[in-house]
Design an enzyme around this catalytic site. Structure first.
Site: not given
Ligand code: GLN
Length: 482
Positions: A66, A141, A165
């Site tokens: 990532k 993400s 994520s």
């Molecule tokens: N979807 C969650 C958010 O909007 C989680 C994001 C993540 O785990 N980095 O923050």
């Protein structure tokens, strides 16, 4: 073609000299390039093969990272304009470990800007699309990480998971997403989003590969004081342990269709397939029971997550000023410089979260908002840990259905499915090991099931998931696209 092979299959081909490490790198990077225009999995695709020899099982195995992990001499943007041209001078611990193991990095993957968000649509370099349907998102993400595995480009990818994520895009991409216990894998060099919730996560196409990669990455790191003492148990060698009599629970308020006023066909199918999976788990020898949890508590997960994560994110990202990192705008003075850099560098979503975070952290709001959210977090974790005194694992659908359409997608959650779409954050609240594996196909699209255990029970989590994987018929799937 060595596409979509498991780590063990590739290992054997390499050991038998049927393929070289360079050839694997060439094939992965050419697939990455071929799919880039349609799916946008990568921020950077590497073009020079580089690998150290090692006797690790991962020697010569291609993977993606990532773009929020620091990699020296390789552009690292976190998919944000504020870090558009940032080339780090040091390596994240996971990257260092994988280098040492001889694994071959093929590229840095696209994420929702700064890892905030769950749609994979907010990267500065554009939307990441779902291999099963280009009009749908893959979720974020760790969006590019998930699509690089779902497309068969690499057997594994490294992502991060602050609320879901890794485990949510795994559900939408038909792959495995594993977030080990908080502190199991060092976060040194992972750009912090919300430090009390951030985890390194692993995306693969089967549970065994997730265990293999975790075994290589886990361990105490003096650069990350939150890491746990190294667990010497080799998870990959316990996958076949007997699960007979192990107890699973699912939460009635999340899994029963009657809880949902607007019952979409996708939701109906997902929940009914979930019940079928539970029966298969019983046939495997698990004891599966329903438990009931106060809906108010479940409804508190999302606001609690937002309160804590926005506050921590605002503080963590205050170093992104345009001074040390990223493009530096012309300005009259320091304040003006920061104002210009941050105004231009962040998208709307990020700014909204920083405004929320700043409000939550204001002195007069801290007690009522930030500290109270911490208390609610504790109540939720205590409730689940109490259940873990009686049960081995919690099993729930990872999402309310397959990936949503990109068009019309917002970060807003409907009241109807707010709990179903956000319960994965429980494992971040409590630092619990949590894994998503594909379990059904709805409308031609994959949907995942999530299994979560008590903190530090990574070995058990993988063992249970490995057993359930046997009855899903969806091990090692990937999407062949043109
Ligand atoms: N979807 C969650 C958010 O909007 C989680 C994001 C993540 O785990 N980095 O923050």
């Amino acid at each position: 073609m060595y596409k979509a092979k498991s780590i063990k299959e590739l290992r054997k081909l390499l050991d038998d000299k049927k393929v070289t490490k360079e050839e694997l790198f060439e094939e992965s990077t050419s697939l990455a390039k071929k799919y880039q225009e349609d799916y946008n999995s990568f921020v950077t695709i590497l073009d020079k093969f580089k690998s150290k020899d090692s006797d690790s099982i991962l020697d010569g195995i291609p993977y993606s990272l990532k773009d929020s992990f620091s990699t020296s001499n390789i552009l690292t943007t976190a998919s944000s304009n504020i870090l558009k041209d940032y080339i780090p001078v040091y390596d994240a611990t996971v990257y260092k470990k994988l280098k040492k193991a001889g694994a071959t990095l093929i590229g840095k993957t696209t994420l929702d800007e700064l890892a905030m968000g769950g749609t994979g649509t907010t990267a500065a370099t554009g939307i990441v699309r779902n291999p099963y349907d280009k009009e749908r998102l893959i979720g974020g993400s760790s969006a590019g990480a998930a699509s690089s595995v779902a497309l068969g480009i690499t057997p594994f990818a490294i992502g991060s998971d602050t609320g879901d994520s890794v485990r949510k895009p795994a559900s939408h991409g038909g792959i495995v997403g594993f977030k080990p216990t908080y502190g199991r894998i060092s976060r040194y060099g992972l750009f912090a989003f919300a430090s009390s919730l951030d985890h390194v996560g692993i995306l693969t196409r089967n549970v065994e590969d997730a265990a293999i990669v975790t075994d290589v990455l886990k361990g105490k790191d003096e650069n990350d004081m939150t890491t746990l003492k190294t667990d010497r148990t080799e998870y990959a060698s316990h996958l076949e342990d007997s699960i007979k009599g192990k107890k699973l629970f699912y939460i009635k308020e999340i899994c029963n269709l009657e809880e949902y006023p607007k019952q979409s066909t996708e939701l109906k199918e997902t929940l009914s397939d979930f019940k079928i999976l539970l029966d298969k788990c019983r046939e495997l020898g698990f004891i599966v029971e329903e438990v009931s949890i106060d809906k108010k508590l479940l409804e508190a997960i999302y606001p609690t997550y937002m309160t804590i994560s926005c506050a921590e994110a605002t503080s963590n990202n205050s170093n992104l000023t345009g001074i040390q990192f990223g493009p530096r705008p012309k300005a009259d003075n320091v304040d003006d410089l920061m104002f210009k850099a941050r105004t231009k560098g962040f998208s709307e979503l990020i700014k909204r979260r920083f405004i929320l975070g700043s409000y939550i952290l204001q002195k007069e709001n801290q007690e009522k908002l930030f500290l109270n959210a911490g208390r609610v977090r504790r109540i939720i974790v205590d409730k689940i840990n109490k259940l873990f005194e009686e049960y081995d694992a919690m099993i729930l659908p990872a999402s309310g259905g397959p990936a949503p359409k990109i068009e019309g997608t917002t970060e807003e959650v409907t009241d109807d499915e707010v709990v179903l779409e956000n319960h994965l954050a429980i494992a971040n609240f409590g630092g619990m090991p949590s894994i998503t594996i594909p379990f059904t196909i709805v409308n031609g699209l994959p949907v995942g099931v999530n299994i979560t255990c008590k903190a530090k029970e990574d070995c058990k989590t993988l063992n249970i998931a490995h057993e359930i994987e046997k009855v899903t018929g969806l091990k090692d799937i990937y999407k062949e696209v043109d």
